[in-house]
Structures are given as C-alpha cells and as structure tokens.
Design a protein around this motif. Structure first.
Motif, PDB file in Angstrom:
ATOM      1  N   ALA A 199       0.840  -1.214   0.000  1.00  0.00           N
ATOM      2  CA  ALA A 199       0.000   0.000   0.000  1.00  0.00           C
ATOM      3  C   ALA A 199       0.868   1.254   0.000  1.00  0.00           C
ATOM      4  N   LYS A 200       1.980   1.196   0.731  1.00  0.00           N
ATOM      5  CA  LYS A 200       2.901   2.339   0.791  1.00  0.00           C
ATOM      6  C   LYS A 200       3.451   2.651  -0.598  1.00  0.00           C
ATOM      7  N   ARG A 201       3.784   1.583  -1.352  1.00  0.00           N
ATOM      8  CA  ARG A 201       4.385   1.789  -2.674  1.00  0.00           C
ATOM      9  C   ARG A 201       3.364   2.104  -3.764  1.00  0.00           C
ATOM     10  N   HIS A 202       2.203   1.459  -3.682  1.00  0.00           N
ATOM     11  CA  HIS A 202       1.266   1.546  -4.813  1.00  0.00           C
ATOM     12  C   HIS A 202      -0.009   2.342  -4.531  1.00  0.00           C
ATOM     13  N   GLY A 203      -0.147   2.865  -3.302  1.00  0.00           N
ATOM     14  CA  GLY A 203      -1.317   3.703  -3.012  1.00  0.00           C
ATOM     15  C   GLY A 203      -2.526   2.882  -2.588  1.00  0.00           C
ATOM     16  N   GLY A 204      -3.677   3.572  -2.555  1.00  0.00           N
ATOM     17  CA  GLY A 204      -4.908   2.888  -2.150  1.00  0.00           C
ATOM     18  C   GLY A 204      -5.193   3.003  -0.661  1.00  0.00           C
ATOM     19  N   LEU A 205      -4.509   3.935   0.023  1.00  0.00           N
ATOM     20  CA  LEU A 205      -4.767   4.125   1.459  1.00  0.00           C
ATOM     21  C   LEU A 205      -5.815   5.227   1.648  1.00  0.00           C
ATOM     22  N   PRO A 206      -6.498   5.244   2.825  1.00  0.00           N
ATOM     23  CA  PRO A 206      -7.543   6.259   3.062  1.00  0.00           C
ATOM     24  C   PRO A 206      -7.020   7.699   2.935  1.00  0.00           C
ATOM     25  N   ASP A 207      -7.964   8.635   2.771  1.00  0.00           N
ATOM     26  CA  ASP A 207      -7.620  10.047   2.533  1.00  0.00           C
ATOM     27  C   ASP A 207      -6.778  10.674   3.643  1.00  0.00           C
ATOM     28  N   ASN A 208      -6.957  10.194   4.884  1.00  0.00           N
ATOM     29  CA  ASN A 208      -6.229  10.823   5.998  1.00  0.00           C
ATOM     30  C   ASN A 208      -4.769  10.375   6.068  1.00  0.00           C
ATOM     31  N   TYR A 209      -4.364   9.435   5.199  1.00  0.00           N
ATOM     32  CA  TYR A 209      -3.006   8.879   5.250  1.00  0.00           C
ATOM     33  C   TYR A 209      -1.932   9.969   5.116  1.00  0.00           C
ATOM     34  N   THR A 210      -2.091  10.846   4.145  1.00  0.00           N
ATOM     35  CA  THR A 210      -1.046  11.849   3.887  1.00  0.00           C
ATOM     36  C   THR A 210      -0.829  12.755   5.091  1.00  0.00           C
ATOM     37  N   ALA A 211      -1.919  13.336   5.602  1.00  0.00           N
ATOM     38  CA  ALA A 211      -1.782  14.290   6.712  1.00  0.00           C
ATOM     39  C   ALA A 211      -1.388  13.612   8.020  1.00  0.00           C
ATOM     40  N   ASP A 212      -1.971  12.434   8.286  1.00  0.00           N
ATOM     41  CA  ASP A 212      -1.784  11.799   9.601  1.00  0.00           C
ATOM     42  C   ASP A 212      -0.510  10.958   9.707  1.00  0.00           C
ATOM     43  N   ILE A 213      -0.081  10.386   8.600  1.00  0.00           N
ATOM     44  CA  ILE A 213       1.034   9.438   8.683  1.00  0.00           C
ATOM     45  C   ILE A 213       2.231   9.852   7.824  1.00  0.00           C
ATOM     46  N   LEU A 214       1.975  10.180   6.546  1.00  0.00           N
ATOM     47  CA  LEU A 214       3.091  10.458   5.647  1.00  0.00           C
ATOM     48  C   LEU A 214       3.830  11.753   5.992  1.00  0.00           C
ATOM     49  N   GLU A 215       3.081  12.831   6.239  1.00  0.00           N
ATOM     50  CA  GLU A 215       3.733  14.116   6.548  1.00  0.00           C
ATOM     51  C   GLU A 215       4.594  14.043   7.817  1.00  0.00           C
ATOM     52  N   PRO A 216       4.067  13.462   8.927  1.00  0.00           N
ATOM     53  CA  PRO A 216       4.932  13.335  10.126  1.00  0.00           C
ATOM     54  C   PRO A 216       6.184  12.496   9.842  1.00  0.00           C
ATOM     55  N   PHE A 217       6.038  11.458   8.998  1.00  0.00           N
ATOM     56  CA  PHE A 217       7.202  10.634   8.668  1.00  0.00           C
ATOM     57  C   PHE A 217       8.231  11.451   7.880  1.00  0.00           C
ATOM     58  N   LYS A 218       7.759  12.272   6.929  1.00  0.00           N
ATOM     59  CA  LYS A 218       8.681  13.112   6.150  1.00  0.00           C
ATOM     60  C   LYS A 218       9.431  14.084   7.070  1.00  0.00           C
ATOM     61  N   ARG A 219       8.717  14.608   8.071  1.00  0.00           N
ATOM     62  CA  ARG A 219       9.398  15.518   9.031  1.00  0.00           C
ATOM     63  C   ARG A 219      10.457  14.745   9.830  1.00  0.00           C
ATOM     64  N   ALA A 220      10.147  13.484  10.153  1.00  0.00           N
ATOM     65  CA  ALA A 220      11.118  12.649  10.880  1.00  0.00           C
ATOM     66  C   ALA A 220      12.350  12.391  10.021  1.00  0.00           C
ATOM     67  N   VAL A 221      12.138  12.212   8.718  1.00  0.00           N
ATOM     68  CA  VAL A 221      13.266  12.019   7.788  1.00  0.00           C
ATOM     69  C   VAL A 221      14.191  13.239   7.842  1.00  0.00           C
ATOM     70  N   VAL A 222      13.589  14.430   7.784  1.00  0.00           N
ATOM     71  CA  VAL A 222      14.381  15.669   7.821  1.00  0.00           C
ATOM     72  C   VAL A 222      15.190  15.740   9.119  1.00  0.00           C
ATOM     73  N   GLN A 223      14.552  15.399  10.237  1.00  0.00           N
ATOM     74  CA  GLN A 223      15.260  15.444  11.544  1.00  0.00           C
ATOM     75  C   GLN A 223      16.443  14.479  11.559  1.00  0.00           C
ATOM     76  N   GLN A 224      16.235  13.276  11.005  1.00  0.00           N
ATOM     77  CA  GLN A 224      17.313  12.279  10.979  1.00  0.00           C
ATOM     78  C   GLN A 224      18.486  12.760  10.123  1.00  0.00           C
ATOM     79  N   ILE A 225      18.168  13.399   9.004  1.00  0.00           N
ATOM     80  CA  ILE A 225      19.227  13.909   8.120  1.00  0.00           C
ATOM     81  C   ILE A 225      19.996  15.027   8.833  1.00  0.00           C
ATOM     82  N   GLN A 226      19.257  15.919   9.506  1.00  0.00           N
ATOM     83  CA  GLN A 226      19.920  17.014  10.243  1.00  0.00           C
ATOM     84  C   GLN A 226      20.841  16.453  11.323  1.00  0.00           C
ATOM     85  N   ARG A 227      20.361  15.396  11.990  1.00  0.00           N
ATOM     86  CA  ARG A 227      21.154  14.779  13.065  1.00  0.00           C
ATOM     87  C   ARG A 227      22.444  14.170  12.492  1.00  0.00           C
ATOM     88  N   ALA A 228      22.304  13.451  11.370  1.00  0.00           N
ATOM     89  CA  ALA A 228      23.483  12.825  10.746  1.00  0.00           C
ATOM     90  C   ALA A 228      24.508  13.885  10.333  1.00  0.00           C
TER      91      ALA A 228
END
Length: 353
Positions: free
Chosen positions: A245-274
C-alpha cells in the motif's frame, strides 16, 4: 577472496538490503552502459537484521524470485558487504613488491590491523597509488570483514544458483555510483563536499564525499520500515500489505496528513542529526549539496522539504540518467526504483573496471 576487479562486458550485481534484494544486469559497449534487466524483490521481515543475514534460505528464495522477475541468463554475480561490517585501512608498503609478496607481508602483519582472529577474517587489498610523502612506497587499501558476513552472502547466491565472482564493499559501490551522478548537476562539483543520504528500510547511511572521494560514513537506525509499521498499525494490515500500500497507493484520505507528513518531518530530523555528527567530527566542514538515495527518496516531495530545511540544493539519486535501456526495462518503473538501486549500480559499474 577476490573483492576487486575482473573484466567482462555484461555483469550482474545483487544488493541485499534489509527490505529487498535488488538485482541489476548491465552491459557496456565502448563507454555507454545499457540496462539489460533489473528487479526488486521484497524480503520477508527479519530475513536481514542490522545488515546481517539472519536466514540464508529466505535470502536465496528472494534472489531466485528476482532472477525470475528479471529474466537474466547470467550465472555469476557481484555482491557487497555493508560498511559497518568492514574495516578498511590505508597502509604504506614497498613499491617494488609483487602482488604475491604484498599478500604474504599483509598476512604476516595483519594482526596489527585486524581486531579479529585471522581465521575468522576475509580480506583483500588494492594498490591505490604512490605514497605522497615517500615515492618508494605505495599506499595499499586493506579491507577486512568477518568471514561469516562474506560467507553468508556467497552461500545465499549459491543456493539461488549463482556463483559469486566479486565481494565488494557498499561504501565503495556508492562512491562509484556517485561518479555517474555528476552529470545530473548543471554546474561543476569540483572541490565541493557532497552528502549522499541513503535512507533504506531500517538504516540511514550518510556518505560524505569531498572531491568525489569518500571522507566520512555513518549509519543510524532509521528507515522506511517505520512508515510501513505505522501504516500496518493504523489500518490493521499485514506487514506485506502495508508495504504494498505504501508503494502503490490505495490508502484512506487521511493517510497523507496523519502518517506520511509526520514521517517526512522525521526524515528531515534524521538527516539534520546525521549532518551534525559529520560537522562536529570534521572541523566544521560544511556540505555544499545533498543527494537522497534509498527507497525513501522516492517519497513525493521529500527533496523539496529537505532542501527548504537545510538551505542547500538537494537532488534525488538517479545513476541511470545517461544509460540506454533494453526493451525489457520499463522507464517509469526504473525512475521510481532508481534511488534504491544506487549500490546495485555502483557494484555493477565497479565490476567493469
């Protein structure tokens, strides 16, 4: 153990990461590379733990699936061990020695360089060039890894019907793949410091290159598996279903705001830390630009977010920009998978040297 060099015109490389087996078949005519076939086959959870193979049979089954998917006919392949399981050291040696004499001398002195019992270690060496401070000496790169790291990979390939002709090191493969990326930049990168951040399933690796040579590598525990597990937990899916589902889509509408965006922010934090670890270790050397690689680099809009946060140009890795494709390779699929194929690509390119 032959870790370096053997010439041929079509090569097969296999990158075993913690989430997938990535296979790439490259050919070379004159100076042009052509992608003959490739495949990415997902690994069952926990087949590889912290870059160490936990289950050889599961890996072999997945390699077989990748071979079938790609349709390659090659029976020999190159594979790599990860940076954290390899010790490398530059040693100065007498320039008049033959390769056999060098090997003999390294064997005699190896216990000075290698912190394990010698019968537990696979090692190889490569002459890098004349020593700067003494022209009678040459600099020799010694690479050593515990035998089990090498043997498990060779064994997995063997059970899948492949002979291993070269065992390489991921950091060197990444450095080689980077040489293919320089065409992506409009301006010159001579004298610049470039960070490659490879965000895999469980491990994020920072490779910093100065003048196209690796000067710093660091791994930290973070990756796309966290996103998969969050999807799994939130929507009551199996780990495999969540990955699809992560790769090919088909997740509910709230996926982007509730799960994907916070994960993208976590990615940025990890890169800053490295980057902070790198800057504190290297006398305030700053990074001029960044390349994102690994599966997570395919997340929509991730490079803009990182660029905005860091204030430096950020690119998505695509080592295949100037390569031709066989009719078997679908361009759209390849461009999605390209950031995750950096190591496989570097391995293949190094095999031609």
């Amino acid at each position: 153990m032959n870790w370096f060099s053997r010439k041929q015109n079509t090569v097969l490389s296999i990158d075993i990461s913690s989430a997938a087996v990535k296979l790439l078949e490259l050919s070379k005519v004159a100076n042009r590379y052509r992608i003959e076939s490739y495949a990415v086959a997902a690994l069952p959870k926990d087949a590889v733990i912290d870059k160490n193979i936990a289950n050889v049979d599961l890996i072999a089954d997945t390699i077989r699936a990748a071979l079938k998917q790609s349709g390659t006919k090659l029976k020999e392949a190159t594979v790599a061990v990860s940076g954290s399981s390899v010790m490398t050291k530059i040693i100065a040696m007498d320039g008049t020695l033959t390769p056999d004499e060098m090997e003999e001398q390294i064997m005699i002195e190896a216990d000075q360089y290698v912190p394990y019992a010698l019968d537990e270690v696979s090692f190889d060496f490569e002459v890098q060039g004349v020593n700067e401070s003494n022209p009678e000496l040459v600099d020799v790169l010694l690479a050593a890894s515990r035998k089990e790291n090498v043997d498990n990979r060779v064994e997995a390939l063997l059970r899948a019907g492949l002979k291993t002709n070269i065992v390489d090191i991921e950091a060197f493969a990444m450095e080689h793949a980077f040489s293919l990326l320089s065409d992506q930049f409009v301006d010159s990168i001579d004298g610049q410091t470039v960070a490659i951040v490879d965000i895999g399933s469980t491990i994020t690796t920072l490779n910093v290159l100065s003048d196209s040579k690796s000067i710093y590598t660091r791994e930290q525990g973070f990756g796309g598996k966290q996103l998969t597990e969050e999807i799994q937990r939130r929507y009551g899916l199996s780990y495999e279903e969540a990955g699809l589902a992560k790769r090919h889509g088909g997740l509910p509408d709230n996926y982007t705001a509730d799960i994907l965006e916070p994960f993208k922010r976590a990615v940025v934090q990890q890169i800053q830390r490295a980057l902070q670890f790198f800057m504190s270790s290297s006398a305030n050397k700053s990074v001029d630009r960044m390349i994102l690689a690994g599966g997570c680099a395919s997340i929509q809009g991730i490079e803009q977010l990182v660029e905005k946060s860091l204030g430096i140009p950020v690119y998505i890795a695509n080592p295949f920009v100037n390569m031709t494709l066989s009719s078997k390779v679908k361009p759209q699929l390849l461009s999605n998978d390209a950031p995750a194929l950096m190591i496989a690509c570097g391995l293949a390119v190094r095999s031609f040297d």
